[in-house]
Scaffold this motif. Structure first.
Motif, mmCIF file in Angstrom:
data_model
loop_
_atom_site.group_PDB
_atom_site.id
_atom_site.type_symbol
_atom_site.label_atom_id
_atom_site.label_comp_id
_atom_site.label_asym_id
_atom_site.label_seq_id
_atom_site.Cartn_x
_atom_site.Cartn_y
_atom_site.Cartn_z
ATOM 1 N N ASN A 154 11.843 -12.675 18.889
ATOM 2 C CA ASN A 154 12.985 -13.632 19.820
ATOM 3 C C ASN A 154 13.898 -12.812 19.805
ATOM 4 N N ARG A 155 14.046 -11.810 19.592
ATOM 5 C CA ARG A 155 15.446 -10.710 19.599
ATOM 6 C C ARG A 155 15.624 -9.832 20.883
ATOM 7 N N LEU A 156 14.988 -9.849 21.416
ATOM 8 C CA LEU A 156 14.303 -9.435 22.964
ATOM 9 C C LEU A 156 13.155 -9.026 23.934
ATOM 10 N N TYR A 157 13.171 -9.930 25.052
ATOM 11 C CA TYR A 157 11.811 -10.024 25.709
ATOM 12 C C TYR A 157 12.728 -10.268 27.017
ATOM 13 N N ASP A 195 7.756 -6.029 19.710
ATOM 14 C CA ASP A 195 7.116 -7.513 21.728
ATOM 15 C C ASP A 195 7.412 -8.163 21.728
ATOM 16 N N LEU A 196 8.006 -7.676 23.418
ATOM 17 C CA LEU A 196 8.155 -8.418 24.142
ATOM 18 C C LEU A 196 7.963 -9.706 24.359
ATOM 19 N N VAL A 197 6.268 -9.723 23.808
ATOM 20 C CA VAL A 197 5.309 -10.503 23.983
ATOM 21 C C VAL A 197 6.148 -11.669 23.808
ATOM 22 N N THR A 198 6.325 -11.641 22.331
ATOM 23 C CA THR A 198 6.474 -11.965 20.943
ATOM 24 C C THR A 198 7.579 -12.716 20.032
ATOM 25 N N MET A 237 12.656 -21.168 32.832
ATOM 26 C CA MET A 237 11.543 -19.659 33.566
ATOM 27 C C MET A 237 10.875 -19.204 32.580
ATOM 28 N N PRO A 238 9.865 -19.036 32.702
ATOM 29 C CA PRO A 238 9.004 -18.152 31.381
ATOM 30 C C PRO A 238 9.163 -17.100 31.445
ATOM 31 N N ARG A 239 8.315 -16.739 30.420
ATOM 32 C CA ARG A 239 7.899 -15.259 29.310
ATOM 33 C C ARG A 239 6.953 -14.535 30.615
ATOM 34 N N LEU A 240 7.616 -13.255 30.484
ATOM 35 C CA LEU A 240 6.629 -11.922 31.128
ATOM 36 C C LEU A 240 5.792 -12.062 30.187
ATOM 37 N N GLU A 241 4.003 -12.245 30.540
ATOM 38 C CA GLU A 241 2.993 -11.799 29.528
ATOM 39 C C GLU A 241 2.421 -10.979 28.565
ATOM 40 N N ARG A 242 1.261 -10.639 28.656
ATOM 41 C CA ARG A 242 0.821 -9.253 28.175
ATOM 42 C C ARG A 242 1.027 -8.233 29.070
ATOM 43 N N SER A 243 -0.539 -9.529 30.062
ATOM 44 C CA SER A 243 -1.560 -9.522 31.080
ATOM 45 C C SER A 243 -0.291 -8.133 32.506
ATOM 46 N N PHE A 244 1.284 -9.140 31.937
ATOM 47 C CA PHE A 244 1.953 -8.171 33.619
ATOM 48 C C PHE A 244 2.673 -6.682 33.103
ATOM 49 N N TYR A 245 2.310 -6.529 31.306
ATOM 50 C CA TYR A 245 2.427 -5.299 31.209
ATOM 51 C C TYR A 245 1.596 -4.587 31.353
ATOM 52 N N SER A 246 0.399 -4.694 31.308
ATOM 53 C CA SER A 246 -0.480 -4.094 30.975
ATOM 54 C C SER A 246 -1.650 -3.436 31.970
ATOM 55 N N HIS A 300 5.238 -3.245 24.651
ATOM 56 C CA HIS A 300 6.190 -3.696 23.795
ATOM 57 C C HIS A 300 7.471 -2.514 23.880
ATOM 58 N N ALA A 301 9.013 -2.961 23.527
ATOM 59 C CA ALA A 301 9.636 -2.373 23.494
ATOM 60 C C ALA A 301 10.331 -0.309 23.170
ATOM 61 N N TYR A 302 10.166 0.818 24.056
ATOM 62 C CA TYR A 302 10.320 1.947 23.467
ATOM 63 C C TYR A 302 12.004 2.384 23.629
ATOM 64 N N VAL A 303 12.094 2.668 22.227
ATOM 65 C CA VAL A 303 13.163 2.674 23.050
ATOM 66 C C VAL A 303 13.702 4.291 21.812
ATOM 67 N N PHE A 304 14.568 5.347 22.539
ATOM 68 C CA PHE A 304 14.402 6.771 22.118
ATOM 69 C C PHE A 304 16.066 6.799 22.351
ATOM 70 N N PHE A 305 16.773 8.062 21.357
ATOM 71 C CA PHE A 305 17.652 8.325 21.732
ATOM 72 C C PHE A 305 18.000 9.683 22.403
#
Length: 208
Positions: free
Chosen positions: A149-152, A144-147, A1-10, A71-76
DNA sequence: GTTCCGATTTTCT
DNA sequence: GAAAATCGGAACA
């Protein structure tokens, strides 16, 4: 299964929020991989969205929302919980999609251990539960969720009916229905005043 | 510097 | 159904 690309998010944030339903969130941990199918999201934009962190302009906390999409936006929040978003829109324009719930797929034992419960429907049926189950904290803010290897996120294929409701936990913009979820899915959050079954104003669509 | 309060979860009644 | 837990960011002075 391919990863979502930048254009998907933009793209327009509510469209990204809908598009993420059915996709698979993947988190690589030292102990292995955990993943889940996204079943509930919310859209937040910028100056036109009073409920958004970005409503009053850029701050150190929300600056990721103004940056490149994907990109990931993580807030507390509430003193205890992290929430995971993916950024959206064109660079310079604020936007993010809050990932509120996933259906556990891989690494279920690891998630059970982290959450302290073995009930599948309660492992990640809420934004704070999701981040705890998948080991996501502030150190992943800006990832960066597009690149990465920890989170995508991988593309989804399953066809499903989706519904929309007001976002949860807000006291502004309560007429804006930017919460999206897969209808009748047992892994979505309940959300206090948002009992969509009795709300009667649910919009339907199809994702696939 | 101080105050207020939240894109929540859990527990108790 | 209601309330406590808990802390950092944002708003106001």
């Amino acid at each position: 299964m391919p990863r979502l690309e930048r254009s998907f998010y933009s793209r327009y944030t509510p469209d990204v929020a809908k598009g993420l339903l059915g996709c698979v969130l993947v988190r690589k941990l030292p102990f292995g991989v955990v993943s889940g199918r996204i079943v509930e999201t919310e859209a937040y934009r910028g100056a036109d969205d009073p409920a958004s962190h970005a409503y009053r302009g850029k701050t150190k906390r929300n600056e990721v929302m103004f940056g490149e999409a994907g990109h990931a936006y993580v807030f507390f929040t509430y003193g205890n919980h992290y929430c995971l978003n993916s950024t959206t829109e064109n660079e310079g324009e604020a936007g993010a999609v809050l990932l509120r719930a996933v259906q556990p797929l891989r690494g279920i034992e690891e998630m059970q251990r982290r959450r302290g419960t073995d009930k599948l429907a309660e492992l990640a049926s809420g934004p704070g539960k999701l981040t705890r189950a998948m080991g996501i904290s502030g150190s992943l803010n800006g990832e960066d969720l597009v690149t990465s290897n920890r989170l995508y996120v991988l593309t989804g294929t399953a066809q499903a009916e989706i519904a929309a409701s007001p976002r949860i936990g807000l006291n502004v913009a309560t007429e804006t229905r930017w919460r999206y979820f897969i209808e009748d899915n047992p892994f979505v959050s309940h959300g206090r005043t948002h009992n969509y079954r009795t709300e009667g104003r649910v919009e339907r669509g199809v994702v696939g």
